[in-house]
Design a protein around this motif. Sequence first.
Motif, PDB file in Angstrom:
ATOM      1  N   GLY A  69      -5.146   8.477  13.929  1.00  0.00           N
ATOM      2  CA  GLY A  69      -6.427   8.612  13.644  1.00  0.00           C
ATOM      3  C   GLY A  69      -6.785   8.012  12.192  1.00  0.00           C
ATOM      4  N   ILE A  70      -5.630   7.842  11.527  1.00  0.00           N
ATOM      5  CA  ILE A  70      -6.173   7.076  10.153  1.00  0.00           C
ATOM      6  C   ILE A  70      -6.284   5.794  10.251  1.00  0.00           C
ATOM      7  N   GLN A  71      -7.357   5.198   9.706  1.00  0.00           N
ATOM      8  CA  GLN A  71      -7.437   3.537   9.696  1.00  0.00           C
ATOM      9  C   GLN A  71      -6.172   2.795   8.860  1.00  0.00           C
ATOM     10  N   GLN A  72      -6.087   1.856   9.422  1.00  0.00           N
ATOM     11  CA  GLN A  72      -4.864   0.801   8.699  1.00  0.00           C
ATOM     12  C   GLN A  72      -5.681   0.386   7.315  1.00  0.00           C
ATOM     13  N   GLY A  73      -6.730   0.377   7.080  1.00  0.00           N
ATOM     14  CA  GLY A  73      -7.561   0.005   5.809  1.00  0.00           C
ATOM     15  C   GLY A  73      -7.057   1.163   4.693  1.00  0.00           C
ATOM     16  N   ILE A  74      -6.988   2.331   5.046  1.00  0.00           N
ATOM     17  CA  ILE A  74      -6.731   3.247   4.106  1.00  0.00           C
ATOM     18  C   ILE A  74      -5.171   3.240   3.477  1.00  0.00           C
ATOM     19  N   LEU A  75      -4.384   2.855   4.511  1.00  0.00           N
ATOM     20  CA  LEU A  75      -2.823   2.640   4.033  1.00  0.00           C
ATOM     21  C   LEU A  75      -2.974   1.489   3.344  1.00  0.00           C
ATOM     22  N   ASP A  76      -3.559   0.435   3.616  1.00  0.00           N
ATOM     23  CA  ASP A  76      -3.496  -0.805   3.024  1.00  0.00           C
ATOM     24  C   ASP A  76      -3.981  -0.638   1.495  1.00  0.00           C
ATOM     25  N   LYS A  77      -5.091  -0.040   1.594  1.00  0.00           N
ATOM     26  CA  LYS A  77      -5.437   0.313  -0.063  1.00  0.00           C
ATOM     27  C   LYS A  77      -4.476   0.975  -0.688  1.00  0.00           C
ATOM     28  N   LEU A  78      -3.981   2.263  -0.296  1.00  0.00           N
ATOM     29  CA  LEU A  78      -2.896   2.886  -0.978  1.00  0.00           C
ATOM     30  C   LEU A  78      -1.636   1.967  -1.198  1.00  0.00           C
ATOM     31  N   ARG A  79      -1.123   1.404  -0.359  1.00  0.00           N
ATOM     32  CA  ARG A  79      -0.162   0.309  -0.709  1.00  0.00           C
ATOM     33  C   ARG A  79      -0.523  -0.628  -1.694  1.00  0.00           C
ATOM     34  N   ARG A  80      -1.780  -0.947  -1.889  1.00  0.00           N
ATOM     35  CA  ARG A  80      -2.007  -1.975  -3.039  1.00  0.00           C
ATOM     36  C   ARG A  80      -2.397  -0.978  -4.606  1.00  0.00           C
ATOM     37  N   GLY A  81      -2.393   0.291  -4.296  1.00  0.00           N
ATOM     38  CA  GLY A  81      -2.476   1.074  -5.375  1.00  0.00           C
ATOM     39  C   GLY A  81      -4.092   1.192  -5.903  1.00  0.00           C
ATOM     40  N   GLU A  82      -4.815   0.918  -4.992  1.00  0.00           N
ATOM     41  CA  GLU A  82      -6.322   1.053  -5.332  1.00  0.00           C
ATOM     42  C   GLU A  82      -6.947   2.338  -5.585  1.00  0.00           C
ATOM     43  N   TYR A  83      -6.050   3.510  -5.228  1.00  0.00           N
ATOM     44  CA  TYR A  83      -6.790   4.734  -5.416  1.00  0.00           C
ATOM     45  C   TYR A  83      -6.291   5.285  -6.545  1.00  0.00           C
ATOM     46  N   ALA A  84      -7.142   6.063  -7.397  1.00  0.00           N
ATOM     47  CA  ALA A  84      -6.898   6.686  -8.659  1.00  0.00           C
ATOM     48  C   ALA A  84      -5.940   7.823  -8.266  1.00  0.00           C
ATOM     49  N   LEU A  85      -4.575   8.006  -9.119  1.00  0.00           N
ATOM     50  CA  LEU A  85      -3.757   9.023  -9.071  1.00  0.00           C
ATOM     51  C   LEU A  85      -4.312  10.405  -9.687  1.00  0.00           C
ATOM     52  N   ASP A  86      -4.094  11.415  -8.814  1.00  0.00           N
ATOM     53  CA  ASP A  86      -4.647  12.712  -9.273  1.00  0.00           C
ATOM     54  C   ASP A  86      -3.360  13.525  -9.805  1.00  0.00           C
ATOM     55  N   ALA A  87      -2.389  13.255  -9.409  1.00  0.00           N
ATOM     56  CA  ALA A  87      -1.076  14.155  -9.770  1.00  0.00           C
ATOM     57  C   ALA A  87       0.032  13.299  -9.426  1.00  0.00           C
ATOM     58  N   SER A  88       1.321  13.782 -10.314  1.00  0.00           N
ATOM     59  CA  SER A  88       2.631  13.033  -9.918  1.00  0.00           C
ATOM     60  C   SER A  88       3.593  14.521 -10.212  1.00  0.00           C
ATOM     61  N   LEU A  89       4.656  13.924  -9.266  1.00  0.00           N
ATOM     62  CA  LEU A  89       5.902  14.925  -9.073  1.00  0.00           C
ATOM     63  C   LEU A  89       7.168  13.941  -9.275  1.00  0.00           C
ATOM     64  N   ASN A  90       8.197  14.418 -10.600  1.00  0.00           N
ATOM     65  CA  ASN A  90       9.241  13.747 -10.849  1.00  0.00           C
ATOM     66  C   ASN A  90      10.400  14.404 -10.274  1.00  0.00           C
ATOM     67  N   LEU A  91      11.100  13.886  -9.107  1.00  0.00           N
ATOM     68  CA  LEU A  91      12.291  14.628  -8.531  1.00  0.00           C
ATOM     69  C   LEU A  91      13.681  13.824  -8.909  1.00  0.00           C
ATOM     70  N   LEU A  92      13.385  12.960  -9.983  1.00  0.00           N
ATOM     71  CA  LEU A  92      14.758  12.373 -10.478  1.00  0.00           C
ATOM     72  C   LEU A  92      15.687  13.277 -10.872  1.00  0.00           C
ATOM     73  N   ARG A  93      16.913  12.930 -10.279  1.00  0.00           N
ATOM     74  CA  ARG A  93      18.139  13.538 -10.607  1.00  0.00           C
ATOM     75  C   ARG A  93      18.390  15.133 -10.221  1.00  0.00           C
ATOM     76  N   GLN A  94      17.367  15.616  -9.420  1.00  0.00           N
ATOM     77  CA  GLN A  94      17.385  16.995  -9.120  1.00  0.00           C
ATOM     78  C   GLN A  94      17.962  17.194  -7.640  1.00  0.00           C
ATOM     79  N   PRO A  95      18.997  18.360  -7.535  1.00  0.00           N
ATOM     80  CA  PRO A  95      19.561  19.030  -6.503  1.00  0.00           C
ATOM     81  C   PRO A  95      18.403  18.901  -5.304  1.00  0.00           C
ATOM     82  N   VAL A  96      18.830  18.614  -3.999  1.00  0.00           N
ATOM     83  CA  VAL A  96      18.102  18.503  -2.795  1.00  0.00           C
ATOM     84  C   VAL A  96      17.185  19.572  -2.713  1.00  0.00           C
ATOM     85  N   GLU A  97      17.814  20.732  -2.631  1.00  0.00           N
ATOM     86  CA  GLU A  97      17.032  22.166  -2.534  1.00  0.00           C
ATOM     87  C   GLU A  97      16.090  22.432  -3.729  1.00  0.00           C
ATOM     88  N   THR A  98      16.389  21.848  -4.934  1.00  0.00           N
ATOM     89  CA  THR A  98      15.162  21.863  -5.942  1.00  0.00           C
ATOM     90  C   THR A  98      14.091  21.074  -5.524  1.00  0.00           C
TER      91      THR A  98
END
Length: 188
Positions: A69-98
């Motif tokens: 039910g999600i329009q392709q245009g929404i994914l396209d805009k997301l892919r181009r980075g056209e939406y302002a980011l509200d938050a970020s999560l950094n999972l670099l080098r963390q164990p899988v369970e963490t």
Amino acid sequence: MNLDDNDLFRDAMGDVTPLKDTTTTLWLKSPSTKAPRHPPGESEQENFLTRGYLEIVPLNTPLEYKADGIQQGILDKLRRGEYALDASLNLLRQPVETCRQALFSFMMQAHKQGLRNLLIIHGKGRDDESHANIVRSYLARWLPQFEDVQTFCVAQTQHGGGGALYVGLRKTDKARLENRERHAKRSR
């Protein structure tokens, strides 16, 4: 006195102390917004993200998801980075369970705050069996398990490229109501 680079670095960093927890970075929509806290005695929702056997996604396969039910245009805009980011999560080098626990907490907090567009940094691996690609493969499995996730895709280069994902969340009921009221005022 002639100091080599290591001595210069140690001298410059002598009084620096490492950060305690670098797994989560959360940007709030406005400086006046405070992160919600659970009242004493309120039980948190149990982490429903699956564990166990994982089908590894090959590195050359870009991660992408669009809920029904999600329009392709929404994914396209997301892919181009056209939406302002509200938050970020950094999972670099963390164990899988963490990573599993951090993702669940992060997504619950994003839902409570009504955030819409997230960045999840998982890192880049050199081969399919690398830790970063295992985390990336788990993300491909975990993210669709959240009802709020309507789409995700590989981030733009400036946000981590193949080592990160943009995640688009559904509007909360409150945000939908506010949007309806705002548009109703315009049509009068």
